[in-house]
Design a protein around this motif. Structure first.
Motif, PDB file in Angstrom:
ATOM      1  N   UNK A  45       0.749  -0.730   0.102  1.00  0.00           N
ATOM      2  CA  UNK A  45       0.037   0.147   0.214  1.00  0.00           C
ATOM      3  C   UNK A  45       1.000   1.220  -0.079  1.00  0.00           C
ATOM      4  N   UNK A  46       2.462   0.835   0.801  1.00  0.00           N
ATOM      5  CA  UNK A  46       2.804   1.806   0.612  1.00  0.00           C
ATOM      6  C   UNK A  46       3.619   2.925  -0.687  1.00  0.00           C
ATOM      7  N   UNK A  47       3.784   1.303  -1.712  1.00  0.00           N
ATOM      8  CA  UNK A  47       4.154   1.286  -2.961  1.00  0.00           C
ATOM      9  C   UNK A  47       3.181   2.629  -3.994  1.00  0.00           C
ATOM     10  N   UNK A  48       1.921   1.969  -3.709  1.00  0.00           N
ATOM     11  CA  UNK A  48       0.499   2.527  -4.458  1.00  0.00           C
ATOM     12  C   UNK A  48       1.098   3.951  -4.165  1.00  0.00           C
ATOM     13  N   UNK A  49       1.108   4.376  -2.766  1.00  0.00           N
ATOM     14  CA  UNK A  49       0.517   5.915  -2.569  1.00  0.00           C
ATOM     15  C   UNK A  49       1.965   6.723  -3.054  1.00  0.00           C
ATOM     16  N   UNK A  50       2.982   6.073  -2.983  1.00  0.00           N
ATOM     17  CA  UNK A  50       4.079   7.045  -3.259  1.00  0.00           C
ATOM     18  C   UNK A  50       4.524   6.788  -5.113  1.00  0.00           C
ATOM     19  N   UNK A  51       3.591   5.992  -6.411  1.00  0.00           N
ATOM     20  CA  UNK A  51       3.868   6.066  -6.965  1.00  0.00           C
ATOM     21  C   UNK A  51       2.512   6.326  -7.549  1.00  0.00           C
ATOM     22  N   UNK A  52       1.410   6.980  -6.412  1.00  0.00           N
ATOM     23  CA  UNK A  52       0.678   7.821  -7.069  1.00  0.00           C
ATOM     24  C   UNK A  52       1.112   9.033  -7.225  1.00  0.00           C
ATOM     25  N   UNK A  53       1.671   9.311  -6.424  1.00  0.00           N
ATOM     26  CA  UNK A  53       2.505  11.226  -6.234  1.00  0.00           C
ATOM     27  C   UNK A  53       3.734  11.124  -7.371  1.00  0.00           C
ATOM     28  N   UNK A  54       4.279   9.382  -7.861  1.00  0.00           N
ATOM     29  CA  UNK A  54       5.282   9.909  -8.712  1.00  0.00           C
ATOM     30  C   UNK A  54       4.333  10.020 -10.461  1.00  0.00           C
ATOM     31  N   UNK A  55       3.241   9.140  -9.979  1.00  0.00           N
ATOM     32  CA  UNK A  55       2.318   8.682 -11.715  1.00  0.00           C
ATOM     33  C   UNK A  55       1.843   9.922 -11.902  1.00  0.00           C
ATOM     34  N   UNK A  56       1.382  10.639 -11.361  1.00  0.00           N
ATOM     35  CA  UNK A  56       0.655  11.908 -11.703  1.00  0.00           C
ATOM     36  C   UNK A  56       1.543  13.349 -12.209  1.00  0.00           C
ATOM     37  N   UNK A  57       2.920  13.444 -12.243  1.00  0.00           N
ATOM     38  CA  UNK A  57       3.957  13.352 -12.744  1.00  0.00           C
ATOM     39  C   UNK A  57       4.026  13.311 -14.821  1.00  0.00           C
ATOM     40  N   UNK A  58       3.754  11.703 -14.466  1.00  0.00           N
ATOM     41  CA  UNK A  58       4.854  11.417 -15.927  1.00  0.00           C
ATOM     42  C   UNK A  58       3.883  11.894 -17.199  1.00  0.00           C
ATOM     43  N   UNK A 115       2.225  11.845   2.565  1.00  0.00           N
ATOM     44  CA  UNK A 115       3.153  12.830   2.901  1.00  0.00           C
ATOM     45  C   UNK A 115       3.807  12.002   1.698  1.00  0.00           C
ATOM     46  N   UNK A 116       4.459  12.626   0.190  1.00  0.00           N
ATOM     47  CA  UNK A 116       5.675  12.616  -0.172  1.00  0.00           C
ATOM     48  C   UNK A 116       6.910  12.216   0.743  1.00  0.00           C
ATOM     49  N   UNK A 117       7.804  10.711   0.259  1.00  0.00           N
ATOM     50  CA  UNK A 117       8.646  10.452   0.733  1.00  0.00           C
ATOM     51  C   UNK A 117       9.637  11.850  -0.181  1.00  0.00           C
ATOM     52  N   UNK A 118      11.067  11.493   0.767  1.00  0.00           N
ATOM     53  CA  UNK A 118      11.568  12.577   0.312  1.00  0.00           C
ATOM     54  C   UNK A 118      12.580  11.372  -0.815  1.00  0.00           C
ATOM     55  N   UNK A 119      12.835  10.938  -1.395  1.00  0.00           N
ATOM     56  CA  UNK A 119      12.560   9.062  -1.877  1.00  0.00           C
ATOM     57  C   UNK A 119      11.946   9.744  -3.055  1.00  0.00           C
ATOM     58  N   UNK A 120      10.521   9.460  -3.303  1.00  0.00           N
ATOM     59  CA  UNK A 120       9.854   9.923  -4.458  1.00  0.00           C
ATOM     60  C   UNK A 120      10.010  10.997  -4.656  1.00  0.00           C
ATOM     61  N   UNK A 121       9.654  12.040  -3.598  1.00  0.00           N
ATOM     62  CA  UNK A 121      10.256  13.381  -4.305  1.00  0.00           C
ATOM     63  C   UNK A 121      11.558  13.466  -5.482  1.00  0.00           C
ATOM     64  N   UNK A 122      12.869  13.298  -5.176  1.00  0.00           N
ATOM     65  CA  UNK A 122      14.311  12.879  -6.142  1.00  0.00           C
ATOM     66  C   UNK A 122      13.736  12.817  -6.969  1.00  0.00           C
ATOM     67  N   UNK A 123      12.858  10.671  -6.687  1.00  0.00           N
ATOM     68  CA  UNK A 123      12.462  10.275  -8.844  1.00  0.00           C
ATOM     69  C   UNK A 123      11.703  10.964  -9.583  1.00  0.00           C
ATOM     70  N   UNK A 124      11.164  12.203  -8.742  1.00  0.00           N
ATOM     71  CA  UNK A 124      10.315  12.934  -9.398  1.00  0.00           C
ATOM     72  C   UNK A 124      11.883  14.288 -10.391  1.00  0.00           C
TER      73      UNK A 124
END
Length: 231
Positions: A45-58, A115-124
């Motif tokens: 579920x954490x993966x789904x959440x963070x992937x949503x944060x990333x995916x909205x920028x794709x 929240x957006x993880x720092x690592x997710x923001x780093x990927x974005x």
């Protein structure tokens, strides 16, 4: 003759790098745990959440890359990928972002609560930085080698993790769709990359470096997901 041989070598490097990056993500402990059935729903579920944060920028990553392509024909080819993403292709009438939101709602996951993880923001940030470069070899390497080409590998493992956690495959439509379609997206980008390296064999270095940077940023997110608490 040398120029032709050098270009062929360069395209071989693209293919070899793609297989290497697939292998690197496949052996990550997060995906290994998915295949073994030990990952647990909280981490998934954490993966789904963070992937949503990333995916909205794709789509914005893709648009940034298209803005830097030097060939109108290449831009039109990638526009086909973009139309699929936003639900305007004949065989893809629903925006992929909507498919993802519907899947999350069905699984009881609400990204707005996290929240957006720092690592997710780093990927974005890494993807934006590469896709906005005026040399499109950067964006192509990031989006092809570091994203589209590896999606079928890690999405298949995520699906396996959910299935082993008791979630029917039919409820994971976003992932199963992309396992099938993202190989085609990667093929489109690889064709463009092959033509670029035929004209400028040295551009393969930029492509490979960008792909590795994108993958490394994603692996840092996977590290965080594995470290982020018990199952």
């Amino acid at each position: 003759m040398f120029a032709i041989e050098e270009a062929v070598f360069s395209t071989d490097v693209i293919g070899d790098t793609q297989e290497e990056l697939k292998a690197r993500i496949s052996v990550h402990p997060f995906l290994a745990a998915c295949r073994a059935g030990t990952i647990g729903r909280p981490r998934l579920n954490r993966l789904l959440t963070q992937h949503a944060k990333y995916g909205e920028h794709f789509t914005r990553f893709l648009s940034a890359l298209m803005a830097n392509l030097r060939s109108g024909d290449d831009c039109l080819r990638l526009a086909g990928n973009l139309l699929e993403e936003i639900g305007l292709a004949e065989d893809s009438p629903t925006p992929h972002s909507k498919l993802y939101r519907e899947m999350l709602a069905d699984l009881g996951v609400n990204p707005a609560n996290e929240p957006v993880y720092p690592e997710t923001q780093g990927l974005i940030d890494t993807m934006y930085m590469l896709c906005r470069q005026t040399d499109p070899a950067n964006g192509l390497g990031a989006l092809c080698l570091g994203a589209e080409a590896i999606v079928p590998v890690f999405y298949a493992d995520i699906v396996e993790g959910f299935v082993q956690a008791g979630v029917p495959r039919e409820r994971l439509g976003f992932f199963t769709l992309h396992i099938e379609c993202d190989d085609g997206h990667a093929d489109t980008m690889r064709d463009i990359m092959a033509r670029m390296v035929a004209d400028d064999p040295a551009s393969v270095v930029t492509m490979v470096s960008a792909g590795e940077a994108a993958l490394n940023a994603r692996l840092r997110l996977f590290d965080r997901l594995m470290a982020g608490g018990a199952q």
